[in-house]
Design an enzyme around this catalytic site. Structure first.
Site, short mmCIF file in Angstrom:
data_model
loop_
_atom_site.label_atom_id
_atom_site.label_comp_id
_atom_site.label_asym_id
_atom_site.label_seq_id
_atom_site.Cartn_x
_atom_site.Cartn_y
_atom_site.Cartn_z
N GLU A 137 -24.36 31.34 0.34
CA GLU A 137 -24.25 29.99 -0.28
C GLU A 137 -26.09 29.66 -0.45
O GLU A 137 -26.64 29.46 0.65
CB GLU A 137 -23.58 28.90 0.43
CG GLU A 137 -23.92 27.46 -0.11
CD GLU A 137 -23.66 27.16 -1.44
OE1 GLU A 137 -22.44 27.47 -1.77
OE2 GLU A 137 -24.56 26.84 -2.09
N GLY A 164 -18.95 21.78 -5.08
CA GLY A 164 -18.72 20.60 -5.80
C GLY A 164 -18.18 19.63 -4.95
O GLY A 164 -18.19 18.60 -5.07
N ASN A 178 -18.29 15.60 -5.41
CA ASN A 178 -17.38 15.19 -6.48
C ASN A 178 -16.78 13.79 -6.03
O ASN A 178 -16.74 13.36 -4.90
CB ASN A 178 -16.76 16.13 -7.05
CG ASN A 178 -15.42 16.64 -5.93
OD1 ASN A 178 -15.11 16.00 -5.13
ND2 ASN A 178 -15.09 17.96 -6.13
N GLY A 179 -15.85 13.31 -7.18
CA GLY A 179 -14.96 11.90 -6.96
C GLY A 179 -13.73 12.11 -6.06
O GLY A 179 -12.98 11.40 -5.96
N VAL A 182 -27.75 34.82 -4.08
CA VAL A 182 -27.57 35.98 -4.49
C VAL A 182 -28.33 36.50 -5.79
O VAL A 182 -28.24 35.38 -6.79
CB VAL A 182 -25.96 36.48 -4.65
CG1 VAL A 182 -26.05 37.79 -5.43
CG2 VAL A 182 -25.16 36.37 -3.38
N GLU A 216 -10.58 8.38 -16.82
CA GLU A 216 -10.65 7.82 -15.52
C GLU A 216 -11.11 6.42 -15.39
O GLU A 216 -12.40 6.20 -16.17
CB GLU A 216 -11.34 8.98 -14.61
CG GLU A 216 -12.41 8.51 -13.74
CD GLU A 216 -13.15 9.80 -13.16
OE1 GLU A 216 -12.80 10.97 -13.41
OE2 GLU A 216 -14.05 9.50 -12.39
N HIS A 243 -18.16 18.75 -15.39
CA HIS A 243 -16.94 19.82 -15.38
C HIS A 243 -17.31 20.90 -15.90
O HIS A 243 -16.62 21.27 -17.07
CB HIS A 243 -15.60 19.10 -15.89
CG HIS A 243 -15.25 17.95 -15.19
ND1 HIS A 243 -14.19 17.03 -15.71
CD2 HIS A 243 -15.45 17.35 -13.85
CE1 HIS A 243 -14.05 16.09 -14.78
NE2 HIS A 243 -14.76 16.26 -13.53
N GLY A 294 -14.39 28.48 -11.51
CA GLY A 294 -14.16 27.76 -12.34
C GLY A 294 -14.61 28.73 -13.88
O GLY A 294 -14.30 28.29 -15.10
N ASN A 334 -9.25 16.45 -14.48
CA ASN A 334 -10.45 17.11 -13.61
C ASN A 334 -10.07 18.19 -13.26
O ASN A 334 -8.83 18.57 -12.76
CB ASN A 334 -10.51 15.78 -12.50
CG ASN A 334 -10.77 14.21 -12.94
OD1 ASN A 334 -9.67 14.07 -13.71
ND2 ASN A 334 -11.67 13.66 -12.73
N PHE A 361 -10.77 20.66 -10.33
CA PHE A 361 -10.73 21.53 -9.26
C PHE A 361 -9.47 21.76 -8.52
O PHE A 361 -9.22 22.88 -8.08
CB PHE A 361 -11.54 20.77 -7.85
CG PHE A 361 -11.19 19.72 -7.38
CD1 PHE A 361 -10.09 19.83 -6.54
CD2 PHE A 361 -11.92 18.43 -7.19
CE1 PHE A 361 -9.55 18.76 -5.63
CE2 PHE A 361 -11.47 17.42 -6.50
CZ PHE A 361 -10.48 17.56 -5.75
P1 FAE Z 1 -18.68 25.25 -7.31
O1 FAE Z 1 -17.79 24.15 -6.28
O2 FAE Z 1 -19.69 24.68 -8.15
O3 FAE Z 1 -19.14 26.19 -6.07
C1 FAE Z 1 -20.18 27.19 -6.53
C2 FAE Z 1 -20.97 27.23 -5.27
O4 FAE Z 1 -21.68 28.40 -5.43
C3 FAE Z 1 -22.14 26.08 -5.16
O5 FAE Z 1 -21.95 25.76 -3.77
C4 FAE Z 1 -23.32 26.60 -5.40
O6 FAE Z 1 -24.58 26.15 -4.77
C5 FAE Z 1 -23.16 28.24 -5.33
N1 FAE Z 1 -24.00 29.14 -5.84
C6 FAE Z 1 -24.31 29.01 -7.21
N2 FAE Z 1 -24.99 30.20 -7.51
C7 FAE Z 1 -25.30 30.90 -6.34
C8 FAE Z 1 -26.15 32.35 -6.05
N3 FAE Z 1 -26.59 32.84 -7.12
N4 FAE Z 1 -25.94 32.57 -4.80
C9 FAE Z 1 -25.30 31.78 -3.93
N5 FAE Z 1 -24.59 30.77 -4.03
C10 FAE Z 1 -24.67 30.13 -5.35
O7 FAE Z 1 -17.78 26.05 -8.25
N6 FAE Z 1 -13.78 17.68 -10.34
C11 FAE Z 1 -12.38 17.25 -9.96
O8 FAE Z 1 -11.33 18.05 -10.09
N7 FAE Z 1 -12.44 15.99 -9.61
C12 FAE Z 1 -13.41 15.07 -9.67
O9 FAE Z 1 -13.14 13.81 -9.37
C13 FAE Z 1 -14.77 15.59 -9.90
N8 FAE Z 1 -15.69 14.96 -9.65
C14 FAE Z 1 -17.06 15.27 -9.83
C15 FAE Z 1 -18.17 14.70 -9.81
C16 FAE Z 1 -19.21 15.19 -10.09
C17 FAE Z 1 -20.59 14.45 -9.57
C18 FAE Z 1 -19.26 16.67 -10.10
C19 FAE Z 1 -20.89 17.17 -10.17
C20 FAE Z 1 -18.31 17.54 -10.33
C21 FAE Z 1 -17.04 16.78 -10.19
N9 FAE Z 1 -15.99 17.40 -10.38
C22 FAE Z 1 -14.69 17.11 -10.23
C23 FAE Z 1 -16.00 19.19 -10.56
C24 FAE Z 1 -15.76 19.93 -9.53
O10 FAE Z 1 -16.68 19.52 -8.53
C25 FAE Z 1 -15.94 21.29 -9.96
O11 FAE Z 1 -15.03 21.64 -10.92
C26 FAE Z 1 -15.68 22.47 -8.90
O12 FAE Z 1 -16.55 22.09 -7.93
C27 FAE Z 1 -16.14 23.92 -9.37
O13 FAE Z 1 -15.60 24.88 -8.23
P2 FAE Z 1 -16.23 26.31 -8.55
O14 FAE Z 1 -15.48 26.70 -7.34
O15 FAE Z 1 -15.98 26.74 -9.53
#
Ligand code: FAE
Length: 539
Positions: free
Chosen positions: A74, A148, A152-153, A283, A395, A480, A508, A518, A520
């Site tokens: 990470e 995320g 996130n919310g 990575v 929302e 998103h 994602g 949303n 996740f």
């Molecule tokens: P994610 O959770 O982004 O995890 C990817 C991880 O990989 C991160 O920790 C990165 O730091 C890490 N990473 C990236 N590149 C590298 C690399 N080269 N080497 C090592 N590590 C790396 O991906 N979604 C909802 O469903 N409900 C909500 O209420 C909601 N609110 C949100 C509010 C905000 C402010 C934000 C930013 C997002 C929100 N989301 C919400 C979106 C949701 O958090 C997002 O769709 C998911 O976190 C995506 O999941 P992934 O597993 O794809």
């Protein structure tokens, strides 16, 4: 380091703890002890997972339960050690160095108030929220162990089944709704606000105003499930526990109450004793270890300090690699690896099919008799479901400024048809995204089907002071990001990358740009489906 050596270390989020604690000037004995365990150069691991968000956490837990030793890599911090103020995360009203990923100035999604900019200078640090700028859009993402889920919310929404064929064509909806969505909801700890408390607490006055206005214009108003611990929130209101959602914590992390992945999937992964975490490790490259891919993969990892500098570069090998760096992180890596010759046989779909989930924000100015409250829970719990009529789910979002604003604020998720691609720019040495700001117009049009009607009914107007001077629409960002390695195109129907046995996408990036709500829960449910099939067939 041997495979057995890694497994014996168990789940240890090491370097993030060490460097984070040092920078915050509060190292602890246990933090220092745990810090001995980040991945070592030359290590061989059975499964290396890139990123610790939803996809990565599901993969880690299920692989470990199947007996496989997993190393989670990470790039963000561990976020398990309090700073000198006794808190791990900082507040939205007082952002400090912990707020943003490697920025000298905050970049708040709502960056203006009453027409004045509200961003402030901060010390550059590996903070928890990344506002990643591309030419036409800023993509907000979590950085740290838990991805995320840290920022996130927590809105945990299962899409309407009639929309599923558009969201993931080729995936069996019956299986998803019978098995994988329920599994994801259970594991994530999803719950809904107690309606009686909702109706009585000052902290949801803003949402009750949102409900009144939606219903008076004939729009369906729905409670939205969330992973926040609703009992804890009621105790916050009663003053019996430390406040988090009721004290303005959200965007830069919640110190209490939210069931982030650290408390759900990752805690259970830890309990297996087969999962190790290297925080502040990024990575940089993945390539076949011995020409054909069957001999495993060589993975180059950069270790970062809390200023973002690379302090070590480590080469390890892995039998299998799971790309779970998020839609943007996975897409950027894959287009780079294809273009630079590390994984030249990746197909031409890599980097394509990226969308913003149709995100667009706006605010409305209410009359004085429709105050939205100086006390606001940061956790949204309700929305306007206008999919049937206008193609938008809005929302009802908080605007927790600590003062009365008379504003109603919304994040709309719309059926925006535009899709962008990532491409490797070899001259600049970076991946670029060709999204254009003007591509948000369909989202604005769909959001207007709701808010023009409400404004007409209520005799109100849009706020024009939240995203700039005389700017109504928050059309410059997304929370998103989805797509870039779309299921069934860049991969097979379960996330296996074409031409490279043992390489998988499980985040994602698999989802072609929109989930209608949303995202996740869908990311988690799809990861549950795919890892089950991969474990059964490939391991
Ligand atoms: P994610 O959770 O982004 O995890 C990817 C991880 O990989 C991160 O920790 C990165 O730091 C890490 N990473 C990236 N590149 C590298 C690399 N080269 N080497 C090592 N590590 C790396 O991906 N979604 C909802 O469903 N409900 C909500 O209420 C909601 N609110 C949100 C509010 C905000 C402010 C934000 C930013 C997002 C929100 N989301 C919400 C979106 C949701 O958090 C997002 O769709 C998911 O976190 C995506 O999941 P992934 O597993 O794809």
């Amino acid at each position: 380091m041997s495979r057995a050596g890694i497994s014996r270390r168990g789940f240890i989020a090491g370097t993030g703890t060490l460097l984070g604690a040092a920078a915050l000037n509060a190292p602890t004995a246990s933090a220092t002890a745990r810090a001995a365990a980040p991945i070592a150069a030359g290590a061989h691991v059975a499964a290396l997972v890139v990123g610790s968000g939803y996809g990565g956490s599901v993969a880690a837990l299920r692989l470990a339960q199947a007996g496989v030793h997993v190393h989670l890599v990470e790039m963000g911090m561990a976020w398990d050690t309090p700073g000198p103020d006794g808190k791990i995360f900082c507040n939205t009203l007082r952002p400090d160095h912990r707020s943003y990923w490697l920025r000298e100035r905050t970049k708040a999604p709502l960056n203006f108030f009453l027409g004045f900019p509200i961003d402030r200078d901060i010390t550059r640090y590996t903070g928890v929220l990344d506002a990643e700028d591309f030419a036409g859009i800023t993509v907000y993402q979590g950085r740290g162990v838990g991805g995320g889920s840290l920022v996130n919310g927590g809105m945990a929404v299962t899409p309407r089944r009639e929309n599923f064929a558009d969201i993931l064509p080729g995936v069996n909806a019956a299986e998803m709704y019978a098995t994988y969505y329920p599994r994801a909801n259970t594991e994530l700890g999803v719950g809904t606000v107690n309606p009686a408390w909702f109706d009585s607490t000052d902290y949801y006055q803003y949402a009750r105003v949102g409900r009144k206005h939606a219903q008076r214009s004939g729009f369906p108003f729905v409670f939205v499930p969330d992973v926040y611990d609703w009992d804890y929130m009621e105790r916050e209101a009663a003053g019996t526990v430390p406040k988090s959602a009721l004290a303005g914590e959200i965007l830069y992390g919640n110190n209490h109450g939210k069931k982030t992945l650290q408390h759900t999937y990752l805690a259970r992964a830890k309990a297996t004793g087969r999962v190790t975490v290297s925080a502040l490790h990024r990575v940089a490259s993945v390539s076949p270890a011995s020409g054909g891919g069957h001999g495993g993969y060589t993975v180059v990892i950069e270790q970062l300090d809390t200023g973002g500098a690379v302090v070590a570069t480590k080469t390890v090998t892995a039998d299998r690699v799971f790309f779970a760096a998020g839609s943007v992180g996975t897409s950027k890596l894959l287009v780079k690896l294809k273009a630079t010759g590390a994984l030249p046989a990746l197909n031409d779909e890599v980097g394509k099919g990226w969308g913003d989930n149709g995100n667009v924000m706006c605010g409305r100015a209410n009359h004085v008799w429709d105050a939205t409250g100086s006390l606001q829970s940061t956790i949204p719990c309700a929305g306007i479901d206008n999919w049937a009529a206008g193609g938008a789910f809005a929302e009802v979002a908080p605007l927790p400024t600590g003062i009365e604003t008379f504003a109603s604020f919304y994040l709309a998720i719309t059926r925006n048809p535009n899709r962008a691609s990532f491409r490797w720019n070899s001259a600049a040495g970076r991946a670029e995204l060709d999204w254009q700001t003007a591509w948000k117009q369909p989202s604005i049009d769909m959001a207007k089907t709701i808010f023009d009607k409400i404004n007409a009914k209520e005799g109100t107007i849009y706020r024009s002071d939240l995203f700039g001077v005389y700017k109504i629409w928050g059309d410059h960002l997304t929370y998103h990001p989805l797509g870039g390695a779309v299921l069934g195109r860049a991969t097979d129907g379960y996330g296996r990358l074409a031409a490279y046995p043992g390489l998988y996408v499980i985040d994602g990036a698999l989802i072609p740009g929109n989930t209608s709500v949303n995202p996740f829960v869908t990311i988690t449910a799809l990861a549950e489906r795919n890892i089950e099939a991969i474990i059964a067939a490939d391991l």
